[in-house]
Scaffold this motif. Structure first.
Motif, PDB file in Angstrom:
ATOM      1  N   VAL A  19       0.840  -1.204   0.000  1.00 19.35           N
ATOM      2  CA  VAL A  19       0.000   0.000   0.000  1.00 19.35           C
ATOM      3  C   VAL A  19       0.873   1.251   0.000  1.00 19.35           C
ATOM      4  CG1 VAL A  19      -1.655   1.348   1.371  1.00 19.35           C
ATOM      5  CG2 VAL A  19      -1.998  -1.103   1.054  1.00 19.35           C
ATOM      6  N   TRP A  20       1.960   1.226   0.758  1.00 20.92           N
ATOM      7  CA  TRP A  20       2.871   2.369   0.776  1.00 20.92           C
ATOM      8  C   TRP A  20       3.427   2.632  -0.626  1.00 20.92           C
ATOM      9  CZ3 TRP A  20       8.588   2.171   1.173  1.00 20.92           C
ATOM     10  CH2 TRP A  20       9.150   3.428   1.336  1.00 20.92           C
ATOM     11  N   GLY A  21       3.803   1.557  -1.314  1.00 16.50           N
ATOM     12  CA  GLY A  21       4.293   1.717  -2.688  1.00 16.50           C
ATOM     13  C   GLY A  21       3.221   2.271  -3.612  1.00 16.50           C
ATOM     14  N   LEU A  22       1.999   1.796  -3.460  1.00 20.80           N
ATOM     15  CA  LEU A  22       0.905   2.294  -4.306  1.00 20.80           C
ATOM     16  C   LEU A  22       0.593   3.766  -4.026  1.00 20.80           C
ATOM     17  CD1 LEU A  22      -1.520  -0.775  -4.177  1.00 20.80           C
ATOM     18  CD2 LEU A  22      -0.089  -0.047  -6.096  1.00 20.80           C
ATOM     19  N   VAL A  23       0.658   4.159  -2.767  1.00 20.93           N
ATOM     20  CA  VAL A  23       0.405   5.563  -2.419  1.00 20.93           C
ATOM     21  C   VAL A  23       1.565   6.435  -2.889  1.00 20.93           C
ATOM     22  CG1 VAL A  23       0.159   7.187  -0.492  1.00 20.93           C
ATOM     23  CG2 VAL A  23      -1.138   5.054  -0.495  1.00 20.93           C
ATOM     24  N   ALA A  24       2.792   5.936  -2.745  1.00 19.42           N
ATOM     25  CA  ALA A  24       3.965   6.721  -3.157  1.00 19.42           C
ATOM     26  C   ALA A  24       3.989   6.952  -4.658  1.00 19.42           C
ATOM     27  CB  ALA A  24       5.243   6.015  -2.707  1.00 19.42           C
ATOM     28  N   THR A  25       3.500   5.990  -5.432  1.00 16.97           N
ATOM     29  CA  THR A  25       3.481   6.145  -6.891  1.00 16.97           C
ATOM     30  C   THR A  25       2.259   6.898  -7.383  1.00 16.97           C
ATOM     31  OG1 THR A  25       2.443   3.975  -7.157  1.00 16.97           O
ATOM     32  CG2 THR A  25       4.846   4.074  -7.312  1.00 16.97           C
ATOM     33  N   GLY A  26       1.298   7.134  -6.493  1.00 16.91           N
ATOM     34  CA  GLY A  26       0.114   7.896  -6.874  1.00 16.91           C
ATOM     35  C   GLY A  26      -1.025   7.040  -7.393  1.00 16.91           C
ATOM     36  N   ILE A  27      -0.875   5.738  -7.378  1.00 17.50           N
ATOM     37  CA  ILE A  27      -1.950   4.857  -7.842  1.00 17.50           C
ATOM     38  C   ILE A  27      -3.132   4.910  -6.873  1.00 17.50           C
ATOM     39  CG2 ILE A  27      -2.549   2.446  -8.314  1.00 17.50           C
ATOM     40  CD1 ILE A  27       0.359   2.074  -9.264  1.00 17.50           C
ATOM     41  N   VAL A  28      -2.820   4.958  -5.585  1.00 20.42           N
ATOM     42  CA  VAL A  28      -3.845   5.096  -4.544  1.00 20.42           C
ATOM     43  C   VAL A  28      -3.681   6.484  -3.946  1.00 20.42           C
ATOM     44  CG1 VAL A  28      -4.611   4.206  -2.305  1.00 20.42           C
ATOM     45  CG2 VAL A  28      -3.818   2.620  -4.051  1.00 20.42           C
ATOM     46  N   PRO A  29      -4.795   7.205  -3.736  1.00 15.57           N
ATOM     47  CA  PRO A  29      -4.667   8.566  -3.194  1.00 15.57           C
ATOM     48  C   PRO A  29      -4.068   8.584  -1.786  1.00 15.57           C
ATOM     49  CG  PRO A  29      -6.975   7.903  -3.315  1.00 15.57           C
ATOM     50  CD  PRO A  29      -6.178   6.830  -3.973  1.00 15.57           C
ATOM     51  N   ALA A  30      -3.303   9.630  -1.509  1.00 18.15           N
ATOM     52  CA  ALA A  30      -2.679   9.804  -0.195  1.00 18.15           C
ATOM     53  C   ALA A  30      -3.700  10.356   0.792  1.00 18.15           C
ATOM     54  CB  ALA A  30      -1.489  10.748  -0.297  1.00 18.15           C
ATOM     55  N   GLY A  31      -3.386  10.236   2.077  1.00 15.88           N
ATOM     56  CA  GLY A  31      -4.268  10.761   3.112  1.00 15.88           C
ATOM     57  C   GLY A  31      -4.309  12.279   3.082  1.00 15.88           C
ATOM     58  N   ILE A  32      -5.285  12.827   3.753  1.00 23.35           N
ATOM     59  CA  ILE A  32      -5.465  14.276   3.797  1.00 23.35           C
ATOM     60  C   ILE A  32      -4.624  14.855   4.926  1.00 23.35           C
ATOM     61  CG2 ILE A  32      -7.131  16.129   4.188  1.00 23.35           C
ATOM     62  CD1 ILE A  32      -9.262  14.211   3.081  1.00 23.35           C
ATOM     63  N   GLY A  33      -3.887  15.904   4.644  1.00 18.44           N
ATOM     64  CA  GLY A  33      -3.093  16.585   5.659  1.00 18.44           C
ATOM     65  C   GLY A  33      -1.977  15.708   6.197  1.00 18.44           C
ATOM     66  N   GLY A  34      -1.904  15.600   7.513  1.00 20.34           N
ATOM     67  CA  GLY A  34      -0.831  14.836   8.146  1.00 20.34           C
ATOM     68  C   GLY A  34      -1.185  13.379   8.400  1.00 20.34           C
ATOM     69  N   SER A  35      -2.213  12.867   7.744  1.00 21.48           N
ATOM     70  CA  SER A  35      -2.652  11.493   8.003  1.00 21.48           C
ATOM     71  C   SER A  35      -2.041  10.491   7.026  1.00 21.48           C
ATOM     72  CB  SER A  35      -4.176  11.412   7.920  1.00 21.48           C
ATOM     73  OG  SER A  35      -4.605  11.679   6.593  1.00 21.48           O
ATOM     74  N   TYR A  36      -0.925  10.830   6.413  1.00 24.47           N
ATOM     75  CA  TYR A  36      -0.307   9.975   5.397  1.00 24.47           C
ATOM     76  C   TYR A  36      -0.036   8.566   5.927  1.00 24.47           C
ATOM     77  CZ  TYR A  36       3.102   8.564   1.839  1.00 24.47           C
ATOM     78  OH  TYR A  36       3.769   7.897   0.853  1.00 24.47           O
ATOM     79  N   TRP A  37       0.685   8.447   7.043  1.00 20.02           N
ATOM     80  CA  TRP A  37       1.049   7.127   7.578  1.00 20.02           C
ATOM     81  C   TRP A  37      -0.146   6.411   8.190  1.00 20.02           C
ATOM     82  CZ3 TRP A  37       5.116   5.217   5.586  1.00 20.02           C
ATOM     83  CH2 TRP A  37       6.177   6.040   5.220  1.00 20.02           C
ATOM     84  N   LEU A  38      -1.040   7.167   8.807  1.00 22.87           N
ATOM     85  CA  LEU A  38      -2.253   6.566   9.350  1.00 22.87           C
ATOM     86  C   LEU A  38      -3.111   5.979   8.231  1.00 22.87           C
ATOM     87  CD1 LEU A  38      -4.015   6.044  11.847  1.00 22.87           C
ATOM     88  CD2 LEU A  38      -5.061   8.288  11.448  1.00 22.87           C
ATOM     89  N   TRP A  39      -3.211   6.690   7.133  1.00 22.76           N
ATOM     90  CA  TRP A  39      -3.972   6.232   5.975  1.00 22.76           C
ATOM     91  C   TRP A  39      -3.372   4.942   5.410  1.00 22.76           C
ATOM     92  CZ3 TRP A  39      -8.333   6.302   3.562  1.00 22.76           C
ATOM     93  CH2 TRP A  39      -8.435   6.001   2.206  1.00 22.76           C
ATOM     94  N   ILE A  40      -2.053   4.909   5.304  1.00 26.56           N
ATOM     95  CA  ILE A  40      -1.384   3.717   4.785  1.00 26.56           C
ATOM     96  C   ILE A  40      -1.590   2.538   5.741  1.00 26.56           C
ATOM     97  CG2 ILE A  40       0.870   2.714   4.232  1.00 26.56           C
ATOM     98  CD1 ILE A  40       1.688   5.495   3.214  1.00 26.56           C
ATOM     99  N   ALA A  41      -1.466   2.792   7.042  1.00 23.56           N
ATOM    100  CA  ALA A  41      -1.664   1.723   8.030  1.00 23.56           C
ATOM    101  C   ALA A  41      -3.098   1.205   7.987  1.00 23.56           C
ATOM    102  CB  ALA A  41      -1.326   2.230   9.427  1.00 23.56           C
ATOM    103  N   LEU A  42      -4.063   2.091   7.867  1.00 29.41           N
ATOM    104  CA  LEU A  42      -5.459   1.689   7.803  1.00 29.41           C
ATOM    105  C   LEU A  42      -5.736   0.857   6.551  1.00 29.41           C
ATOM    106  CD1 LEU A  42      -8.273   1.878   9.057  1.00 29.41           C
ATOM    107  CD2 LEU A  42      -8.634   3.947   7.711  1.00 29.41           C
ATOM    108  N   LEU A  43      -5.238   1.303   5.421  1.00 28.82           N
ATOM    109  CA  LEU A  43      -5.421   0.532   4.185  1.00 28.82           C
ATOM    110  C   LEU A  43      -4.722  -0.820   4.273  1.00 28.82           C
ATOM    111  CD1 LEU A  43      -5.099   3.192   1.326  1.00 28.82           C
ATOM    112  CD2 LEU A  43      -7.147   1.983   2.085  1.00 28.82           C
TER     113      LEU A  43
END
Length: 98
Positions: A19-43
């Motif tokens: 999921v981190w790789g998918l978010v980093a490449t832009g395939i999956v949208p990133a979290g809003i604001g400072g929730s980047y890592w929380l979003w990745i952990a949740l996904l």
């Protein structure tokens, strides 16, 4: 039980990295604001849960059997202790009544 937990953690870590790789490449949208890592952990958690449920079915059954055996042993020990106490109490009451 430890084996099952470690296997489940391994699946989560693998999903987290994917999921981190998918978010980093832009395939999956990133979290809003400072929730980047929380979003990745949740996904990662949402993706790993059904995978763990299917892949680790056998290991979960083995762990469940071990837990059931432990509970049965504990129940048997408690019953034996209760019986010993009852017998000792009955003996004490019989001895004092004579």
């Amino acid at each position: 039980m430890l084996r099952y937990t470690l296997m489940r953690l391994g699946i989560f870590v693998g999903c987290f990295l994917v999921v981190w790789g998918l978010v980093a490449t832009g395939i999956v949208p990133a979290g809003i604001g400072g929730s980047y890592w929380l979003w990745i952990a949740l996904l990662g958690l949402v993706v790993s849960a059904p995978i763990s449920y299917i892949v680790l079915r056998g290991e979960r059954d083995r762990a469940s059997k071990k837990v059931v055996a432990r509970v049965d042993r504990a129940k048997a020990n408690m019953t034996a202790n209760r019986t010993m106490e009852d017998d000792a109490d009955d003996a004490a009451r019989t001895g004092s009544a004579s």
